[in-house]
Design an enzyme around this catalytic site. Structure first.
Site, short mmCIF file in Angstrom:
data_model
loop_
_atom_site.label_atom_id
_atom_site.label_comp_id
_atom_site.label_asym_id
_atom_site.label_seq_id
_atom_site.Cartn_x
_atom_site.Cartn_y
_atom_site.Cartn_z
N SER A 98 64.91 7.40 -34.31
CA SER A 98 64.95 6.84 -32.96
C SER A 98 63.60 6.17 -32.67
CB SER A 98 65.27 7.94 -31.94
OG SER A 98 65.41 7.41 -30.64
N THR A 99 62.85 6.66 -31.70
CA THR A 99 61.59 6.04 -31.32
C THR A 99 60.62 6.00 -32.51
OG1 THR A 99 61.88 6.96 -29.11
CG2 THR A 99 59.71 6.08 -29.66
N HIS B 2 68.78 4.67 -33.21
CA HIS B 2 69.17 4.55 -31.80
C HIS B 2 68.77 3.17 -31.30
CE1 HIS B 2 68.86 9.21 -31.24
NE2 HIS B 2 69.92 8.85 -31.94
N MET C 254 62.58 10.72 -30.45
CA MET C 254 62.66 11.65 -29.34
C MET C 254 63.90 12.53 -29.47
SD MET C 254 61.76 9.12 -26.14
CE MET C 254 62.37 10.33 -24.95
N ASP D 225 68.61 14.79 -31.75
CA ASP D 225 69.79 14.25 -32.44
C ASP D 225 69.58 14.38 -33.95
OD1 ASP D 225 72.23 12.99 -32.88
OD2 ASP D 225 71.35 11.00 -32.86
#
Length: 353
Positions: free
Chosen positions: A176-177, A203, A295, A298
């Site tokens: 993600s991030t 993401h 973050m 997940d």
């Protein structure tokens, strides 16, 4: 002490709304605003904010140029605002390459409504990027940390000689991030003769994943594409899960990808949990999951299923993560076989499987 935020945007309306939203959170404080990138650079030096929110298209100096100069002078986490278009995706990816940590859609209607969901999301993003690794985003050169592997309890130990993972047929990477920059680093160096299919779950909004796949394809020796329904999982090919959908894999008939509409109750679209769960069901011990910077958590439950099915799991180490959330979740759950520095991921993939 409240985190100090500098808001940069050429729209007076947007600056005011974003300022009001940020100041409504007791943990955040806007200490200055700028109308263009040049002002942002100057105020970054004088006000010393903890985080900067940055627009792209501005007079005098655009956001990407400003981010590069900020990272070269006084590095600070930057959160970009982006339009949800293909071209907006390309611009945002350029900003992430320049050193921005993360992005949010620039939605004037949502900002005008000042809804609770927007307030919560913006506050969470700002606080998350403030905790991010400035060293990674400033492109600082750091010595690679000692590689470690996880004992069953999740504690770390010196790695020493490694046993190769034999029989792996599929690699699933979730992030993600901080993921776009991490993935670009991996695929720039992964050899063109790598002969396993790779699925990426990053993401991203629906309008971003095709642009991201295009970018990875241009810099990688492998063939990278946005995944489509029915794609055959071919050796040396990389499939990026489309934003707004869910991706599952199926080992039958040689291995394939299926793209599903996402249940609105699922927080992430695409979801690392769902992709890993399908790999656990259809590939079991022949699957390797790799959880990178991001973050939240997940991937933790999908990793649990993968491990129960005899699969293998690596996590990125804290030192090289922009946000040590997703990897920490799987490490703390005791699900990780090996903790790997970002600098070592491509080497490990090419030599260990």
């Amino acid at each position: 002490m409240a985190l100090k935020v500098l808001v940069v945007d050429d729209s007076g309306f947007f600056r005011r709304r974003v300022t009001d939203i940020i100041n409504a959170d007791a943990n955040l404080e806007v200490i200055g605003v700028a109308e263009n990138g040049l002002q942002a650079i100057e105020l970054n030096e004088s006000l010393k904010p903890d985080v900067i929110t940055m627009d792209y298209e501005m007079p005098v100096m655009d956001g990407i140029t400003a981010v590069r100069k900020i990272m070269a002078s006084r590095p600070v986490p930057v959160l970009m605002f982006s339009s949800l278009t293909f071209e907006g995706a390309r611009v945002t990816l350029d900003a992430l390459d320049a050193g921005a940590v993360d992005f949010l859609p620039k939605n004037f209607d949502a900002i005008a409504r000042n809804s609770a969901s927007i307030r919560k999301l913006l506050a969470e993003k700002i606080q998350a990027v403030a905790r991010g690794s400035l060293k990674a985003n400033a492109k600082a050169v750091q010595p690679a940390p000692t590689r470690v592997t996880q004992t069953p309890s999740g504690s770390s130990a010196d790695e020493g000689p490694r046993e190769k993972l034999r029989g792996i047929e599929l690699v699933v990477i979730g992030t993600s991030t901080g993921g776009p920059a991490a993935l670009q680093k991996i695929f720039k160096t992964l050899p063109s003769n790598f002969n396993k299919p790779i699925v990426i779950v990053q993401h991203m909004p629906a309008s971003f994943t095709s642009a991201f796949a295009e970018r990875l394809n241009n810099l990688s020796g492998l063939t990278v594409k946005e995944a489509q329904e029915g794609d055959v999982l071919r050796p040396g090919h990389v499939y990026v899960a489309p934003g707004g959908k869910q991706l599952i894999v199926d080992r039958r008939q040689g291995g394939s990808v299926h793209i599903l509409d996402s249940d609105e109750r699922v927080s992430y679209r695409p979801s690392v949990d769902i992709a890993l769960a399908s790999a656990a069901k259809h590939y079991g011990s022949k699957a390797l999951g790799v959880v990178l910077t991001g973050m939240g958590a997940d991937g933790r439950e999908g990793a649990r299923l993968l491990k129960q099915a005899g699969g293998h799991l690596w996590a990125q180490d804290e030192a090289s993560c922009v946000i040590y959330g997703m990897p920490m979740a799987v490490v703390n759950a005791g699900l990780v076989d090996s903790v790997v520095s970002l600098d070592q991921v491509s080497e490990r993939l090419s030599k260990d499987i």
